[in-house]
Design an enzyme around this catalytic site. Structure first.
Site, PDB file in Angstrom:
ATOM      1  N   HIS A   1       0.774  -1.107  -0.091  1.00  0.00           N
ATOM      2  CA  HIS A   1       0.062  -0.209   0.068  1.00  0.00           C
ATOM      3  C   HIS A   1       1.043   1.367  -0.013  1.00  0.00           C
ATOM      4  CE1 HIS A   1      -3.174  -2.602   2.328  1.00  0.00           C
ATOM      5  NE2 HIS A   1      -3.650  -2.622   0.942  1.00  0.00           N
TER       6      HIS A   1
ATOM      7  N   LYS B   1     -16.966  -7.390   4.778  1.00  0.00           N
ATOM      8  CA  LYS B   1     -15.916  -8.001   5.667  1.00  0.00           C
ATOM      9  C   LYS B   1     -15.993  -7.484   6.971  1.00  0.00           C
ATOM     10  CE  LYS B   1     -12.846  -7.576   1.548  1.00  0.00           C
ATOM     11  NZ  LYS B   1     -11.544  -6.697   0.956  1.00  0.00           N
TER      12      LYS B   1
ATOM     13  N   ARG C   1      -1.833  -6.368  -8.511  1.00  0.00           N
ATOM     14  CA  ARG C   1      -0.614  -7.363  -8.364  1.00  0.00           C
ATOM     15  C   ARG C   1      -0.509  -8.413  -9.263  1.00  0.00           C
ATOM     16  NH1 ARG C   1      -3.131  -8.302  -2.384  1.00  0.00           N
ATOM     17  NH2 ARG C   1      -4.774  -8.330  -3.919  1.00  0.00           N
TER      18      ARG C   1
ATOM     19  N   SER D   1      -2.942  -7.785   2.631  1.00  0.00           N
ATOM     20  CA  SER D   1      -3.441  -7.582   4.189  1.00  0.00           C
ATOM     21  C   SER D   1      -3.682  -9.085   4.779  1.00  0.00           C
ATOM     22  CB  SER D   1      -4.579  -6.590   4.160  1.00  0.00           C
ATOM     23  OG  SER D   1      -4.076  -5.523   3.975  1.00  0.00           O
TER      24      SER D   1
HETATM   25  O1  PNS Z   1      -8.763  -3.199   0.096  1.00  0.00           O
HETATM   26  P1  PNS Z   1      -9.935  -3.588  -0.666  1.00  0.00           P
HETATM   27  O2  PNS Z   1     -10.716  -4.428   0.505  1.00  0.00           O
HETATM   28  O3  PNS Z   1      -9.787  -4.663  -1.968  1.00  0.00           O
HETATM   29  O4  PNS Z   1     -10.816  -2.304  -1.116  1.00  0.00           O
HETATM   30  C1  PNS Z   1     -12.111  -2.630  -1.590  1.00  0.00           C
HETATM   31  C2  PNS Z   1     -12.499  -1.155  -1.822  1.00  0.00           C
HETATM   32  C3  PNS Z   1     -12.845  -0.401  -0.706  1.00  0.00           C
HETATM   33  C4  PNS Z   1     -11.937  -0.337  -3.047  1.00  0.00           C
HETATM   34  C5  PNS Z   1     -14.119  -1.387  -2.706  1.00  0.00           C
HETATM   35  O5  PNS Z   1     -14.794  -2.443  -1.704  1.00  0.00           O
HETATM   36  C6  PNS Z   1     -14.960  -0.139  -2.533  1.00  0.00           C
HETATM   37  O6  PNS Z   1     -14.957   0.655  -3.315  1.00  0.00           O
HETATM   38  N1  PNS Z   1     -15.938  -0.178  -1.854  1.00  0.00           N
HETATM   39  C7  PNS Z   1     -17.218   0.834  -1.878  1.00  0.00           C
HETATM   40  C8  PNS Z   1     -18.411   0.394  -2.139  1.00  0.00           C
HETATM   41  C9  PNS Z   1     -18.485   0.589  -3.818  1.00  0.00           C
HETATM   42  O7  PNS Z   1     -18.339   1.624  -4.298  1.00  0.00           O
HETATM   43  N2  PNS Z   1     -18.432  -0.456  -4.656  1.00  0.00           N
HETATM   44  C10 PNS Z   1     -18.310  -0.479  -6.188  1.00  0.00           C
HETATM   45  C11 PNS Z   1     -19.646  -0.418  -6.608  1.00  0.00           C
HETATM   46  S1  PNS Z   1     -20.626  -2.251  -6.459  1.00  0.00           S
END
Ligand code: PNS
Length: 164
Positions: free
Chosen positions: A17, A41, A90, A128
């Site tokens: 990150h 989660k 990644r 993570s």
């Molecule tokens: O570190 P992560 O868990 O892979 O991050 C995921 C994240 C936070 C980027 C993603 O879950 C997200 O943008 N969540 C907010 C809800 C949203 O806008 N989803 C997209 C449309 S379904």
């Protein structure tokens, strides 16, 4: 002024990150690291812990801000006046999910761009969840997370184990 957002769960922050944050902050005027707090989660580190770990390891950086958000990312982007979502990729295995997210976000707000940055090869295996797994079993988390986060991560899992 260009405002980019780097969203994630950061449960907990890793060296991968930090690498993306460093590189992305050079591509915009202002970078917001946005910690999702209401994900489906169930995070090991709560909202305050994830924010303060990030703050601790980032220190004060002129064009980087750390915030949390709830709900849809595009709504947060609109609220803060950001143009671009930054995501780290990644491996190919990240691609399908990330493409779906990028296309949905584009559908929700066509003005929002998603910028994918390739993770540095030394972090291409790092996540993570791998750090949490290592910490749970007393592995060397210091190889994968910033120095300022090591103690807090170890402490967290010591307490978790004690509570089990
Ligand atoms: O570190 P992560 O868990 O892979 O991050 C995921 C994240 C936070 C980027 C993603 O879950 C997200 O943008 N969540 C907010 C809800 C949203 O806008 N989803 C997209 C449309 S379904």
């Amino acid at each position: 002024m260009s405002i980019f957002v780097y969203p994630g769960s950061f449960d907990p922050v890793t060296n991968g990150h930090l690498d993306i944050i460093d590189r992305a902050s050079k591509l915009c005027d202002h970078l917001i690291v946005a910690v999702l707090t209401n994900s489906g989660k169930c995070p090991v580190f709560d909202r305050e812990e994830r924010l303060s770990l990030l703050q601790q390891v980032m220190g004060e950086r002129e064009n980087i801000e750390i915030r949390s958000f709830d709900g849809l990312l595009v709504h947060f982007m609109e609220e803060v006046g950001a143009t671009t979502i930054v995501k780290g990729l990644r491996a190919m295995s990240d691609f399908e999910y990330e493409m779906q997210m990028a296309l949905i976000n584009k559908h929700l707000n066509p003005a929002v761009e998603t910028l994918f940055m390739m993770a540095d090869t030394q972090y291409s295996f790092l996540s993570s969840s791998a750090v949490r797994e290592l910490a749970r079993h007393g592995g060397p988390v210091e190889d994968f997370v910033p120095e300022g986060a090591v103690e807090a991560i170890r402490r967290k899992f010591k307490h978790k184990d004690a509570g089990q």
